[in-house]
Design a protein around this motif. Structure first.
Motif: not given
Length: 501
Positions: A452-459
């Motif tokens: 979930s953190v890396t997905a947010a980092c992507f955004l």
């Protein structure tokens, strides 16, 4: 169901059913009035412990017929135990539980109209204004009134409850309570709009359907305009990430833009962006079959955006809000993206698609870039983005990520206030390296750790030009099991934030 506010006496207001309350096994003032007329029947119920001292416990009171009596039936509801610090106060959670229970009992009966006598309810964890009391009541009334029946030939909602009167005990409270009732109704209608869209099957609630609903809403208010971009227009904008998802489906993707202008012309708008994957198979990275039907809920971010806009229109709110919905289906086909493909986003950054089931961030990143043109005061995206967020937080809290702590604090406060809580997660630079790619500026997944953190980092790589927050609602947007269905979260959190931003 009609909701109104009145000042009245329990023994004088004509109603089919009087709903009264007990706190800590003590009858509230309206219940005492009825008890006196009923020769102590309600007191006997408490003495016999037929009514538990627990918030939401309820009991129908059976009285002998009397044509002179203002009410035909009585429903006694427990508010539970008083707070230790104040013997006259309860938590707002217990208050909501009591209201829900009482309204569900009414809805399951033959009652057509009822009067609810809240008397002096004191809430220990929020303000005690009649407006707040009425807002919470109205929201729960609308929430309880909802039942999905759109695609059922039978089992339509059989409830006969048509009118609820919220009775206050002071004439000075009426106007304040009416304001709260108006807000609560609008919020409840927005929540139910979100639930209905989420519950609709994917063969009905398509990108085209969402676009038509947005256009329809715009016809109800001069403050709202809607435009819908087709795939050809999306391609001209250079939204290669969005198109990489949409191209696998026979359903054309849509970028839906709703502009609500109720505030000052010069005021910057707050922007909300919703993930609208109306069905998610995973694409070529196909999901397993069990529970795949629940992937119709993958558009609940978009549904919550629609719910918020519905509430703003009903309130005719004095705010400026732009809503962007990235709507598409994620399907496997001969035209679908393949693992290893590289696409160019609207921002010009390239993305290696390592997993086609990480599609939400691909449609969102282009929508977030599109949001730049509004020079926004803030941007909040809402998405059922990662199963990893469900692992981290379960089904109670929405995951919140932000590049601006002041914005995060406001959203967290709105969540607490509206009983629609979020929990802030880290967005540290150390996680960004997990998105490194040998063949593009970034990969669309960051491996098995901290998903979930890396997905947010992507955004976050597409939100450098404005204060931004991401709400991962994968665990809160719907419930599973026998009560399967959309919850309407986080409409309450978002509406409170936007009205007070």
């Amino acid at each position: 169901m009609d909701l109104i506010v009145k000042r009245a006496n329990a023994n004088s207001l004509k109603t089919q059913c009087a709903v009264v309350f007990a706190l800590d096994n003590t009858l509230q003032s309206s219940a005492q009035l009825i008890d006196k007329e009923a020769n102590g029947t309600l007191s006997h119920i408490l003495e016999s412990k037929a009514l538990k001292n627990k918030a939401g416990s309820h009991c129908w009171v059976h009285l002998a017929p009397n044509k002179k009596r203002a009410y035909e039936h009585v429903l006694l509801v427990s508010l539970g135990q008083a707070e230790k610090k104040s013997k006259s106060s309860i938590s707002s959670k217990d208050y909501i539980s009591s209201i829900q229970s009482g309204l569900k009992a009414l809805k399951g009966s033959h009652i057509k109209n009822a009067a609810v006598y809240l008397d002096q309810v004191n809430l220990s964890d929020t303000d005690n204004s009649p407006s707040t009391i009425a807002q919470l009541f109205a929201t729960e009334a609308k929430r309880v009134d909802y039942k999905y029946a759109t695609t059922k030939a039978s089992d339509k909602d059989s409830s006969k409850l048509e009118k609820l009167t919220l009775v206050v005990d002071d004439a000075k409270q009426v106007n304040d309570a009416k304001k709260g009732l108006k807000l609560g109704q609008a919020l409840g209608n927005g929540i139910n709009t979100t639930r209905e869209l989420g519950n609709l099957p994917g063969n009905i609630c398509t990108p085209e359907y969402l676009a038509n609903q947005a256009k329809k809403l715009a016809t109800s208010s001069t403050k709202l305009t809607t435009k819908v971009l087709t795939e050809k227009q999306i391609e001209k904008l250079g939204m290669g990430a969005f198109l990489s998802v949409a191209k696998g489906s026979a359903q054309d993707g849509k970028l839906i833009i709703m502009e609500y202008r109720g505030g000052a012309k010069t005021a910057k708008p707050n922007v909300i962006v919703g993930k609208g994957i109306t069905f998610d198979t995973g694409g070529i990275s196909l999901k397993p079959g069990p529970a795949m039907d629940e992937m119709k809920f993958d558009m609940c971010g978009a549904a919550s955006v629609m719910g918020v806009m519905t509430a703003l229109v009903e309130l005719q709110a004095s705010v400026n809000v732009v809503a962007i919905i990235a709507a598409a289906e994620n399907m496997p086909s001969g035209r679908a993206s393949k693992p290893g493909d590289v696409v160019t986003s609207m921002s010009g950054q390239t993305i290696e698609i390592l997993n086609t089931d990480a599609e939400g961030r691909l449609v969102l990143c282009d929508a977030l870039t599109y949001a730049e043109r509004y020079k926004p005061k803030s941007v909040v995206d809402i998405a059922t983005l990662t199963g990893a967020c469900v692992v981290a937080l379960g089904n109670h809290a929405t995951g919140l990520f932000s590049n601006d702590q002041a914005l995060a604090d406001k959203l967290l406060a709105s969540g607490e206030k509206m009983h629609d809580r979020a929990w802030q997660m880290p967005l540290w630079d150390e996680y960004q390296k997990q998105l490194d790619s040998n063949f593009a500026d970034m990969a669309n997944i960051g491996g098995p750790q901290a998903g979930s953190v890396t997905a947010a980092c992507f955004l976050s790589r597409f939100t450098k030009k404005y204060p931004w927050a991401h709400l991962d609602i994968a665990g809160t947007a719907w419930v599973q099991g026998g009560a399967k269905g959309a919850t309407g979260r986080p409409v309450a959190l978002l509406l409170d934030y936007l009205l007070n931003a």
